[in-house]
Design an enzyme around this catalytic site. Structure first.
Site, PDB file in Angstrom:
ATOM      1  N   ASP A   1      -5.952   0.806 -26.625  1.00  0.00           N
ATOM      2  CA  ASP A   1      -5.813   2.261 -26.665  1.00  0.00           C
ATOM      3  C   ASP A   1      -6.914   2.952 -25.878  1.00  0.00           C
ATOM      4  O   ASP A   1      -6.782   4.112 -25.532  1.00  0.00           O
ATOM      5  CB  ASP A   1      -5.864   2.763 -28.106  1.00  0.00           C
ATOM      6  CG  ASP A   1      -4.671   2.280 -28.884  1.00  0.00           C
ATOM      7  OD1 ASP A   1      -4.746   2.243 -30.112  1.00  0.00           O
ATOM      8  OD2 ASP A   1      -3.664   1.916 -28.248  1.00  0.00           O
TER       9      ASP A   1
ATOM     10  N   PRO B   1       0.816  -1.223   0.000  1.00  0.00           N
ATOM     11  CA  PRO B   1       0.000   0.000   0.000  1.00  0.00           C
ATOM     12  C   PRO B   1       0.845   1.267   0.000  1.00  0.00           C
ATOM     13  O   PRO B   1       0.341   2.350  -0.278  1.00  0.00           O
ATOM     14  CB  PRO B   1      -0.808  -0.101   1.296  1.00  0.00           C
ATOM     15  CG  PRO B   1      -0.729  -1.519   1.717  1.00  0.00           C
ATOM     16  CD  PRO B   1       0.552  -2.052   1.175  1.00  0.00           C
TER      17      PRO B   1
ATOM     18  N   ARG C   1      -1.910  -8.111 -21.290  1.00  0.00           N
ATOM     19  CA  ARG C   1      -2.760  -7.754 -22.424  1.00  0.00           C
ATOM     20  C   ARG C   1      -2.160  -6.653 -23.301  1.00  0.00           C
ATOM     21  O   ARG C   1      -2.663  -6.367 -24.383  1.00  0.00           O
ATOM     22  CB  ARG C   1      -4.174  -7.401 -21.966  1.00  0.00           C
ATOM     23  CG  ARG C   1      -4.284  -6.185 -21.099  1.00  0.00           C
ATOM     24  CD  ARG C   1      -5.705  -5.998 -20.601  1.00  0.00           C
ATOM     25  NE  ARG C   1      -6.647  -5.618 -21.645  1.00  0.00           N
ATOM     26  CZ  ARG C   1      -6.664  -4.435 -22.258  1.00  0.00           C
ATOM     27  NH1 ARG C   1      -5.775  -3.521 -21.938  1.00  0.00           N
ATOM     28  NH2 ARG C   1      -7.549  -4.171 -23.194  1.00  0.00           N
TER      29      ARG C   1
ATOM     30  N   GLU D   1       2.158  -8.372   8.465  1.00  0.00           N
ATOM     31  CA  GLU D   1       2.145  -6.908   8.606  1.00  0.00           C
ATOM     32  C   GLU D   1       3.002  -6.220   7.546  1.00  0.00           C
ATOM     33  O   GLU D   1       2.908  -5.017   7.359  1.00  0.00           O
ATOM     34  CB  GLU D   1       2.642  -6.495  10.000  1.00  0.00           C
ATOM     35  CG  GLU D   1       1.837  -7.063  11.150  1.00  0.00           C
ATOM     36  CD  GLU D   1       0.345  -6.792  11.020  1.00  0.00           C
ATOM     37  OE1 GLU D   1      -0.016  -5.606  10.928  1.00  0.00           O
ATOM     38  OE2 GLU D   1      -0.444  -7.750  11.006  1.00  0.00           O
TER      39      GLU D   1
HETATM   40  C1  4GS Z   1      -1.498  -4.121  -1.194  1.00  0.00           C
HETATM   41  C2  4GS Z   1      -2.141  -3.106  -1.918  1.00  0.00           C
HETATM   42  C3  4GS Z   1      -1.818  -4.575   0.173  1.00  0.00           C
HETATM   43  C4  4GS Z   1      -0.681  -4.958   3.133  1.00  0.00           C
HETATM   44  C5  4GS Z   1      -0.372  -7.251   2.207  1.00  0.00           C
HETATM   45  C6  4GS Z   1      -0.768  -5.547   4.509  1.00  0.00           C
HETATM   46  C7  4GS Z   1      -0.443  -7.769   3.635  1.00  0.00           C
HETATM   47  C8  4GS Z   1      -1.118  -5.962   2.097  1.00  0.00           C
HETATM   48  N1  4GS Z   1      -0.531  -4.599  -1.956  1.00  0.00           N
HETATM   49  N2  4GS Z   1      -1.518  -3.014  -3.087  1.00  0.00           N
HETATM   50  N3  4GS Z   1       0.003  -6.770   4.581  1.00  0.00           N
HETATM   51  N4  4GS Z   1      -3.160  -2.332  -1.556  1.00  0.00           N
HETATM   52  N5  4GS Z   1      -0.920  -5.430   0.759  1.00  0.00           N
HETATM   53  O1  4GS Z   1      -2.827  -4.190   0.718  1.00  0.00           O
HETATM   54  O2  4GS Z   1      -0.557  -3.917  -3.109  1.00  0.00           O
END
Ligand code: 4GS
Length: 270
Positions: A187, A107, A172, A134
């Site tokens: 496109d 994230p 793709r 985590e």
């Molecule tokens: C994301 C997301 C995600 C974060 C994986 C907490 C486990 C988790 N990964 N984009 N630990 N949004 N990963 O939430 O890529």
């Protein structure tokens, strides 16, 4: 069933073709078994437009119980992915695949979009590292990761679905991966507009008719209708896309002006 397209881990593979190589680093490689085996991804693998495999981080853990997580320094709930097995798995993957970029799904990364999909599609290969628990030990990010990518501002239980999304969107874009289907489809988002509305038979579905122009066989009129559908759907559903789009062409601007004129007429009549 395609369980994975393994390539030898002992020697670099021949990447002289235009094919794209994906390697997923995960503690749940089996999650990808179904993903490799459906639709366009499956066909791209069969046609060798892409090569893909998922490797288990656990195989790189040295201890007897093949542990991949540990308690966080400083205390607190949850576990952290141990650096050693993860580093070994990533290093092994990047030794096998030359010219690859290593992507951590998190994230904290840049939020993925179509432009990034095009960028990633230009590399020879991608190593996609899936976080669990985590998160991963911070020291992994510094030395072994080229890009941190997020698929959106929400929290998953693991990076695996995020890796699938990246692979799907990039695949793709690889020449020939969509088979006979037109390049125009690709496109559609690159000019930052939503797709026009689509209809198929029956002509009347529960009282709702298909727009007449689509039945007319008049190709030029159909193209005009589709362009207008595309611009106006974007205006109504995702105005932010139009606002950020600095290269609307003449035709697209004319459609917006036409509707501005219609709206002004209504307002002036009040
Ligand atoms: C994301 C997301 C995600 C974060 C994986 C907490 C486990 C988790 N990964 N984009 N630990 N949004 N990963 O939430 O890529």
């Amino acid at each position: 069933m395609i369980l994975s397209f393994h390539y030898s881990t002992s020697q670099p593979i021949n990447q002289s073709t235009n094919a794209m190589y994906f390697k997923v680093v995960t503690i749940f490689p089996q999650m990808f078994d179904s993903f490799w085996n459906h639709g366009i991804i499956r066909r791209a693998l069969e046609d060798k437009k892409i090569f893909a495999s998922a490797v288990n981080i656990r195989n790189y853990a040295e201890d007897r119980h093949q542990v991949t997580d540990d308690r966080p320094y400083g205390g607190g709930s949850g576990m952290v992915m141990k650096p050693e097995p993860l580093a070994a798995a990533i290093r092994d993957a990047s030794q096998t695949l030359t010219g690859t970029k290593t992507v951590l799904l998190t994230p904290q990364g840049r939020v993925f979009n179509q432009k990034m999909a095009w960028e990633l599609a230009t590399s020879d290969g991608l190593i996609l590292v899936c976080g669990r628990y985590e998160g991963v030990d911070e020291r992994i990010c510094h030395d072994l990761i080229d890009y941190e990518i997020s698929i959106g501002d929400y929290v998953l239980t693991g990076g695996e679905p995020a890796a699938m999304i990246i692979i799907d969107a990039v695949t793709r874009l690889i020449p020939g991966a969509l088979g006979g289907e037109d390049a125009a489809e690709k496109d559609s988002f690159s000019d930052d507009l939503l797709e026009h509305a689509h209809y198929t038979r029956p002509g009347n579905f529960e009282g709702q008719e298909v727009p007449e122009v689509l039945l007319s066989g008049h190709h030029q009129e159909i193209e005009k209708w589709r362009l207008e559908s595309s611009v106006m759907r974007t205006l109504l559903k995702r105005p932010d896309l139009l606002l950020q789009n600095k290269n609307l062409n003449r035709q697209q601007r004319d459609i917006l002006k036409k509707w501005r004129f219609e709206i002004e007429k209504i307002l002036d009549s009040q």
